[in-house]
Design a protein around this motif. Structure first.
Motif, mmCIF file in Angstrom:
data_model
loop_
_atom_site.group_PDB
_atom_site.id
_atom_site.type_symbol
_atom_site.label_atom_id
_atom_site.label_comp_id
_atom_site.label_asym_id
_atom_site.label_seq_id
_atom_site.Cartn_x
_atom_site.Cartn_y
_atom_site.Cartn_z
ATOM 1 N N ASP A 44 0.862 -1.181 0.000
ATOM 2 C CA ASP A 44 0.000 0.000 0.000
ATOM 3 C C ASP A 44 0.891 1.221 0.000
ATOM 4 O OD1 ASP A 44 -0.189 0.920 3.198
ATOM 5 O OD2 ASP A 44 -0.017 -1.239 2.934
ATOM 6 N N VAL A 45 0.453 2.247 -0.728
ATOM 7 C CA VAL A 45 1.309 3.405 -0.991
ATOM 8 C C VAL A 45 0.525 4.698 -0.843
ATOM 9 C CG1 VAL A 45 2.739 2.077 -2.599
ATOM 10 C CG2 VAL A 45 0.817 3.427 -3.482
ATOM 11 N N SER A 46 1.298 5.775 -0.674
ATOM 12 C CA SER A 46 0.725 7.117 -0.624
ATOM 13 C C SER A 46 1.742 8.087 -1.199
ATOM 14 C CB SER A 46 0.382 7.504 0.821
ATOM 15 O OG SER A 46 1.575 7.717 1.569
ATOM 16 N N ASN A 47 1.490 9.353 -1.019
ATOM 17 C CA ASN A 47 2.420 10.361 -1.516
ATOM 18 C C ASN A 47 3.806 10.230 -0.890
ATOM 19 O OD1 ASN A 47 2.824 12.836 -3.134
ATOM 20 N ND2 ASN A 47 3.110 13.821 -1.151
ATOM 21 N N TYR A 48 3.882 9.587 0.281
ATOM 22 C CA TYR A 48 5.168 9.428 0.956
ATOM 23 C C TYR A 48 6.158 8.589 0.139
ATOM 24 C CZ TYR A 48 3.171 11.454 5.191
ATOM 25 O OH TYR A 48 2.586 12.308 6.095
ATOM 26 N N GLN A 49 5.657 7.713 -0.735
ATOM 27 C CA GLN A 49 6.558 6.915 -1.582
ATOM 28 C C GLN A 49 7.017 7.679 -2.828
ATOM 29 O OE1 GLN A 49 3.990 5.129 0.147
ATOM 30 N NE2 GLN A 49 5.715 4.525 1.446
ATOM 31 N N GLY A 50 6.498 8.876 -3.020
ATOM 32 C CA GLY A 50 6.967 9.724 -4.118
ATOM 33 C C GLY A 50 6.587 9.181 -5.487
ATOM 34 N N ASP A 51 7.511 9.325 -6.425
ATOM 35 C CA ASP A 51 7.300 8.899 -7.806
ATOM 36 C C ASP A 51 7.551 7.395 -7.894
ATOM 37 O OD1 ASP A 51 6.784 8.996 -10.467
ATOM 38 O OD2 ASP A 51 8.639 10.006 -11.037
ATOM 39 N N ILE A 52 6.523 6.633 -8.235
ATOM 40 C CA ILE A 52 6.608 5.169 -8.220
ATOM 41 C C ILE A 52 6.735 4.626 -9.632
ATOM 42 C CG2 ILE A 52 5.386 3.035 -7.629
ATOM 43 C CD1 ILE A 52 4.044 4.581 -5.344
ATOM 44 N N ASN A 53 7.668 3.704 -9.809
ATOM 45 C CA ASN A 53 7.801 2.962 -11.058
ATOM 46 C C ASN A 53 6.993 1.673 -10.898
ATOM 47 O OD1 ASN A 53 8.666 1.131 -13.089
ATOM 48 N ND2 ASN A 53 10.590 2.225 -13.321
ATOM 49 N N GLY A 214 11.991 1.010 -6.746
ATOM 50 C CA GLY A 214 10.991 1.528 -7.664
ATOM 51 C C GLY A 214 10.218 2.723 -7.141
ATOM 52 N N TYR A 215 10.674 3.345 -6.052
ATOM 53 C CA TYR A 215 10.036 4.557 -5.550
ATOM 54 C C TYR A 215 11.111 5.438 -4.929
ATOM 55 C CZ TYR A 215 10.269 1.846 -1.212
ATOM 56 O OH TYR A 215 10.694 1.076 -0.157
ATOM 57 N N GLY A 217 10.387 8.456 -2.731
ATOM 58 C CA GLY A 217 9.801 9.470 -1.857
ATOM 59 C C GLY A 217 10.590 9.708 -0.584
ATOM 60 N N ASP A 218 10.052 10.574 0.258
ATOM 61 C CA ASP A 218 10.679 10.878 1.541
ATOM 62 C C ASP A 218 10.701 9.654 2.452
ATOM 63 O OD1 ASP A 218 11.025 13.498 0.751
ATOM 64 O OD2 ASP A 218 9.128 14.172 1.624
ATOM 65 N N GLU A 219 9.730 8.763 2.287
ATOM 66 C CA GLU A 219 9.657 7.552 3.094
ATOM 67 C C GLU A 219 10.422 6.427 2.401
ATOM 68 O OE1 GLU A 219 9.639 4.992 5.519
ATOM 69 O OE2 GLU A 219 8.264 6.555 6.267
ATOM 70 N N GLU A 220 11.452 5.917 3.087
ATOM 71 C CA GLU A 220 12.259 4.848 2.491
ATOM 72 C C GLU A 220 11.576 3.492 2.553
ATOM 73 O OE1 GLU A 220 15.699 3.372 4.746
ATOM 74 O OE2 GLU A 220 15.171 4.796 6.332
ATOM 75 N N HIS A 221 10.601 3.355 3.437
ATOM 76 C CA HIS A 221 9.926 2.073 3.605
ATOM 77 C C HIS A 221 8.605 2.038 2.841
ATOM 78 C CE1 HIS A 221 12.460 2.153 7.370
ATOM 79 N NE2 HIS A 221 12.863 1.051 6.758
ATOM 80 N N ILE A 222 8.090 0.823 2.692
ATOM 81 C CA ILE A 222 6.808 0.620 2.034
ATOM 82 C C ILE A 222 6.077 -0.485 2.787
ATOM 83 C CG2 ILE A 222 7.707 -1.091 0.385
ATOM 84 C CD1 ILE A 222 5.901 0.235 -1.758
ATOM 85 N N ASP A 223 4.774 -0.351 2.952
ATOM 86 C CA ASP A 223 3.989 -1.345 3.687
ATOM 87 C C ASP A 223 3.804 -2.604 2.851
ATOM 88 O OD1 ASP A 223 3.719 0.525 5.705
ATOM 89 O OD2 ASP A 223 1.738 1.199 5.029
ATOM 90 N N LEU A 224 3.960 -3.747 3.510
ATOM 91 C CA LEU A 224 3.859 -5.040 2.841
ATOM 92 C C LEU A 224 2.633 -5.792 3.332
ATOM 93 C CD1 LEU A 224 7.608 -6.141 3.038
ATOM 94 C CD2 LEU A 224 6.483 -4.759 1.277
#
Length: 246
Positions: A44-53, A214-215, A217-224
């Motif tokens: 799950d992602v939001s603006n915190y992940q920035g530009d996502i590939n 692949g992202y 953003g300011d947040e280095e982590h991503i929810d799994l």
């Protein structure tokens, strides 16, 4: 102090220490996920992940994604349009989620989400994310207050998208607000320390400290997350897309 009293006191202290140790272990440990049992993996992602590939995410075996869309009655995530448009060019099944507010009407919250996410843009049911924020953990709204907002929100989303929304929540919020009145809605549960095997969940967020490529953003982590079922179950459940014309 006689021997019996000493034994009782030692037993109580020992039990308290064991409980404290177990609790501490739970807090710092990570949930263990059996990927053979739960092979369908997502984020799950939001603006915190920035530009996502999104193609790069797909190449890392991401099968589904929940994209943040809105909060309350007036906020829209600034990346929702870009994420929905770009994810559509992949094989990743997507949905979008709304961060629930205890402070505004359910009807206007639903309108906010509907304005951001059309019927034909999501493959899975829409999501309402209900969790504590601000001072709500300390000053918990009553069950009646929460239900008076959540029920019309869910009802309006179901009427528009033609499918019951998924509820995302944490165990404490689940038992306080969801279990009694909304247990017939699909559940996406956050549990980063243990498998929520006592709940009937559809999706499980098992980590908020994941790292993929692949992202930027300011947040280095991503929810799994994982889906509760096989790959065949997943394809069967979402083969008839919730997408509609219009």
């Amino acid at each position: 102090m006689n021997t019996l009293k000493r034994k009782i006191l030692c037993s109580i202290v020992g039990a308290s220490l064991l409980a404290a140790t177990a609790l501490s272990s739970m807090v710092v440990s990570k949930a263990e996920v059996n990927r053979n049992k739960y092979p369908v993996f997502g984020v799950d992602v939001s603006n915190y992940q920035g530009d996502i590939n999104w193609q790069e995410l797909e190449a890392q075996n991401v099968s589904f994604a929940f994209i943040k869309a809105t909060e309350g009655s007036g906020h829209t995530d600034e990346s929702v349009r870009r994420n929905l448009d770009r994810a559509a060019g992949t094989g990743i099944k997507v949905s979008a989620y709304h961060f629930f507010s205890f402070d505004s009407a359910g009807e206007t919250q639903a309108d906010n989400f509907i304005a951001a996410v059309s019927r034909n843009e999501i493959d899975m049911p829409p999501v309402v994310d209900i969790e504590y924020y601000g001072d709500k953990r300390k000053n918990k709204p009553s069950q009646a207050e929460a239900e008076s907002i959540l029920r019309p929100l869910l009802s309006r989303l179901e009427a528009y998208y033609g499918v019951k929304p998924i509820i995302y929540t944490t165990p404490p919020v689940y038992f306080r607000y969801v279990k009694g009145s909304f247990s017939d809605y699909p559940l996406w549960i956050r549990s980063v320390t243990f498998e929520p095997d006592l709940m009937d969940w559809k999706f499980w967020q098992y980590s908020d400290k994941g790292t993929l490529t692949g992202y930027d953003g300011d947040e280095e982590h991503i929810d799994l997350n994982v889906y509760n079922g096989s790959e065949e179950d997943f394809e069967r459940e979402f083969s008839k897309s919730t997408k509609k014309s219009g």
